[in-house]
Design a protein around this motif. Sequence first.
Motif, PDB file in Angstrom:
ATOM      1  N   GLU A   1      13.629  33.112   9.826  1.00 41.75           N
ATOM      2  CA  GLU A   1      14.727  33.361  10.480  1.00 41.75           C
ATOM      3  C   GLU A   1      15.676  31.881  10.540  1.00 41.75           C
ATOM      4  OE1 GLU A   1      13.843  34.121  14.649  1.00 41.75           O
ATOM      5  OE2 GLU A   1      13.231  36.026  14.292  1.00 41.75           O
ATOM      6  N   LYS A   2      14.903  30.749  10.459  1.00 41.51           N
ATOM      7  CA  LYS A   2      16.165  29.614  10.364  1.00 41.51           C
ATOM      8  C   LYS A   2      16.573  29.709   9.060  1.00 41.51           C
ATOM      9  CE  LYS A   2      15.707  24.484  11.072  1.00 41.51           C
ATOM     10  NZ  LYS A   2      14.779  23.506  11.429  1.00 41.51           N
ATOM     11  N   GLU A   3      15.748  29.732   7.934  1.00 46.16           N
ATOM     12  CA  GLU A   3      16.351  29.719   6.596  1.00 46.16           C
ATOM     13  C   GLU A   3      17.428  30.787   6.294  1.00 46.16           C
ATOM     14  OE1 GLU A   3      12.982  30.580   4.177  1.00 46.16           O
ATOM     15  OE2 GLU A   3      12.095  28.422   4.343  1.00 46.16           O
ATOM     16  N   GLN A   4      17.268  31.899   7.196  1.00 42.12           N
ATOM     17  CA  GLN A   4      18.348  32.914   7.046  1.00 42.12           C
ATOM     18  C   GLN A   4      19.421  32.511   7.767  1.00 42.12           C
ATOM     19  OE1 GLN A   4      16.793  36.683   8.755  1.00 42.12           O
ATOM     20  NE2 GLN A   4      15.404  36.851   6.889  1.00 42.12           N
ATOM     21  N   VAL A   5      19.402  31.750   8.814  1.00 43.96           N
ATOM     22  CA  VAL A   5      20.729  31.340   9.481  1.00 43.96           C
ATOM     23  C   VAL A   5      21.367  30.213   8.667  1.00 43.96           C
ATOM     24  CG1 VAL A   5      21.551  29.927  11.487  1.00 43.96           C
ATOM     25  CG2 VAL A   5      19.799  31.886  11.848  1.00 43.96           C
ATOM     26  N   GLN A   6      20.557  29.434   8.132  1.00 45.90           N
ATOM     27  CA  GLN A   6      21.258  28.153   7.004  1.00 45.90           C
ATOM     28  C   GLN A   6      21.674  28.742   5.752  1.00 45.90           C
ATOM     29  OE1 GLN A   6      17.500  25.748   6.649  1.00 45.90           O
ATOM     30  NE2 GLN A   6      17.863  24.542   8.158  1.00 45.90           N
ATOM     31  N   MET A   7      21.296  29.947   5.509  1.00 49.64           N
ATOM     32  CA  MET A   7      21.957  30.382   4.149  1.00 49.64           C
ATOM     33  C   MET A   7      23.349  31.171   4.418  1.00 49.64           C
ATOM     34  SD  MET A   7      18.436  31.840   2.014  1.00 49.64           S
ATOM     35  CE  MET A   7      19.664  32.449   1.055  1.00 49.64           C
ATOM     36  N   LYS A   8      23.487  31.511   5.789  1.00 49.46           N
ATOM     37  CA  LYS A   8      24.890  32.142   6.104  1.00 49.46           C
ATOM     38  C   LYS A   8      26.044  31.048   5.704  1.00 49.46           C
ATOM     39  CE  LYS A   8      27.294  34.590   9.617  1.00 49.46           C
ATOM     40  NZ  LYS A   8      27.351  34.977  10.938  1.00 49.46           N
ATOM     41  N   PRO A   9      27.012  31.535   4.879  1.00 45.98           N
ATOM     42  CA  PRO A   9      28.121  30.683   4.365  1.00 45.98           C
ATOM     43  C   PRO A   9      28.774  30.335   5.662  1.00 45.98           C
ATOM     44  CG  PRO A   9      27.541  32.621   2.866  1.00 45.98           C
ATOM     45  CD  PRO A   9      26.937  32.865   3.851  1.00 45.98           C
ATOM     46  N   ARG A  10      29.450  29.126   5.700  1.00 51.80           N
ATOM     47  CA  ARG A  10      30.189  28.840   6.723  1.00 51.80           C
ATOM     48  C   ARG A  10      31.577  28.368   6.236  1.00 51.80           C
ATOM     49  NH1 ARG A  10      28.621  22.582   8.429  1.00 51.80           N
ATOM     50  NH2 ARG A  10      30.586  22.898   9.586  1.00 51.80           N
ATOM     51  N   ASP A  11      32.407  28.319   7.202  1.00 60.83           N
ATOM     52  CA  ASP A  11      33.885  27.704   6.886  1.00 60.83           C
ATOM     53  C   ASP A  11      33.892  26.528   7.136  1.00 60.83           C
ATOM     54  OD1 ASP A  11      34.742  30.460   6.549  1.00 60.83           O
ATOM     55  OD2 ASP A  11      35.625  30.768   8.494  1.00 60.83           O
ATOM     56  N   LEU A  12      34.790  25.584   6.256  1.00 59.72           N
ATOM     57  CA  LEU A  12      34.833  24.206   6.423  1.00 59.72           C
ATOM     58  C   LEU A  12      36.302  23.908   6.825  1.00 59.72           C
ATOM     59  CD1 LEU A  12      32.687  22.745   3.698  1.00 59.72           C
ATOM     60  CD2 LEU A  12      32.043  22.790   6.258  1.00 59.72           C
ATOM     61  N   GLN A  13      36.646  23.089   7.781  1.00 65.73           N
ATOM     62  CA  GLN A  13      37.948  22.431   8.079  1.00 65.73           C
ATOM     63  C   GLN A  13      37.747  20.976   7.599  1.00 65.73           C
ATOM     64  OE1 GLN A  13      40.420  23.831   9.688  1.00 65.73           O
ATOM     65  NE2 GLN A  13      39.450  25.929  10.118  1.00 65.73           N
ATOM     66  N   ILE A  14      38.652  20.870   6.685  1.00 71.88           N
ATOM     67  CA  ILE A  14      38.943  19.369   6.027  1.00 71.88           C
ATOM     68  C   ILE A  14      40.245  18.995   6.754  1.00 71.88           C
ATOM     69  CG2 ILE A  14      39.549  18.167   3.966  1.00 71.88           C
ATOM     70  CD1 ILE A  14      37.274  20.171   2.520  1.00 71.88           C
ATOM     71  N   VAL A  15      40.121  17.583   7.053  1.00 69.89           N
ATOM     72  CA  VAL A  15      41.404  16.775   7.283  1.00 69.89           C
ATOM     73  C   VAL A  15      41.309  15.663   6.442  1.00 69.89           C
ATOM     74  CG1 VAL A  15      42.388  15.170   9.120  1.00 69.89           C
ATOM     75  CG2 VAL A  15      41.735  17.389   9.619  1.00 69.89           C
ATOM     76  N   ALA A  16      42.267  15.360   5.810  1.00 67.93           N
ATOM     77  CA  ALA A  16      42.442  14.205   4.836  1.00 67.93           C
ATOM     78  C   ALA A  16      43.648  13.049   5.407  1.00 67.93           C
ATOM     79  CB  ALA A  16      42.974  14.698   3.421  1.00 67.93           C
ATOM     80  N   LEU A  17      43.457  11.938   5.266  1.00 60.01           N
ATOM     81  CA  LEU A  17      44.365  11.006   5.999  1.00 60.01           C
ATOM     82  C   LEU A  17      44.494   9.895   5.118  1.00 60.01           C
ATOM     83  CD1 LEU A  17      42.664  10.774   9.585  1.00 60.01           C
ATOM     84  CD2 LEU A  17      44.529  11.853   9.181  1.00 60.01           C
ATOM     85  N   GLY A  18      45.721   9.058   5.129  1.00 59.13           N
ATOM     86  CA  GLY A  18      46.025   8.043   4.434  1.00 59.13           C
ATOM     87  C   GLY A  18      47.072   7.865   3.740  1.00 59.13           C
ATOM     88  N   ASP A  19      47.085   7.265   2.609  1.00 53.09           N
ATOM     89  CA  ASP A  19      48.118   6.851   1.726  1.00 53.09           C
ATOM     90  C   ASP A  19      48.438   7.925   0.649  1.00 53.09           C
ATOM     91  OD1 ASP A  19      46.291   6.333   0.065  1.00 53.09           O
ATOM     92  OD2 ASP A  19      46.266   4.194   0.764  1.00 53.09           O
ATOM     93  N   SER A  20      49.318   7.395  -0.390  1.00 52.09           N
ATOM     94  CA  SER A  20      49.704   8.130  -1.579  1.00 52.09           C
ATOM     95  C   SER A  20      48.331   8.852  -2.435  1.00 52.09           C
ATOM     96  CB  SER A  20      50.402   7.378  -2.498  1.00 52.09           C
ATOM     97  OG  SER A  20      50.045   6.103  -3.108  1.00 52.09           O
ATOM     98  N   LEU A  21      47.313   8.292  -2.122  1.00 53.03           N
ATOM     99  CA  LEU A  21      46.222   8.953  -3.227  1.00 53.03           C
ATOM    100  C   LEU A  21      45.761   9.925  -2.380  1.00 53.03           C
ATOM    101  CD1 LEU A  21      44.231   5.644  -3.942  1.00 53.03           C
ATOM    102  CD2 LEU A  21      45.673   6.863  -5.035  1.00 53.03           C
TER     103      LEU A  21
END
Length: 245
Positions: free
Chosen positions: A25-45
């Motif tokens: 059951e734990k493996e089944q939960v871990q295999m479920k795809p998840r959404d990711l929220q990304i924040v990018a901070l900083g300069d011109s790069l």
Amino acid sequence: MNKFLLLFLCVCLVGCSSTPTMMEEKEQVQMKPRDLQIVALGDSLTEGVGDEEGGYVAFIEQYLENRDDVNKVFVHNFGKRGLRSTQLADVMINNESVIQQADLIFITIGGNDMMKVVRSHFLSLTYDLFVKEQQAFASRLDEQLQLLRHMNQDAYIVLIGLYNPFSSAFPNIPEMDEVIHMWNEGSKEVISRYDRTLFVPIADLFEGRDDVLYDDQFHPNKLGYEQMAKRIYEYLQKHREWIGE
């Protein structure tokens, strides 16, 4: 009696085999795809100057969305050309609600702090001037990481190191590689004080290579950003706690 006992055992075996174990059951939960929220901070790069398609952040988004354990990636890029570390806290505060929801936070900062030293002391540059500014920068970086952790205790924070774009523009400063190394080591030490953080070095990717620089010979071009993104993703693969493993 033996027939009844045999029937009972068969029923038990069938029932046990059809019921998933706790580990399954734990493996089944871990295999479920998840959404990711990304924040990018900083300069011109982080803004991606030198590449019209979004720089390293866009490449990272592609790499993550190609993973089986990721469903959708949502990117919030707050990179701004010319941003110095003295201005980074304001960007965080103005976008606190988004940062609170982040799973991954990427940061590029420090290049413009170094440029400020170059511009202010162009005719009298010394190694000690960079050391002094790096110490002030490290203190500010520590404060900003504290602020990030106050906003979001769980996000995985990735700080990307500096590279040396000055070799062709300032050949009279042979110690610049040493300055970059010193600066990166200081940043690496600061971020190591915090859990769920990662420092990614990129200086070696640009050493003696004009093919990874934009026309201004300062910012990366598309190839340069791709090399950065590959290095970042390579390090993330080695530190898989960011994905919950």
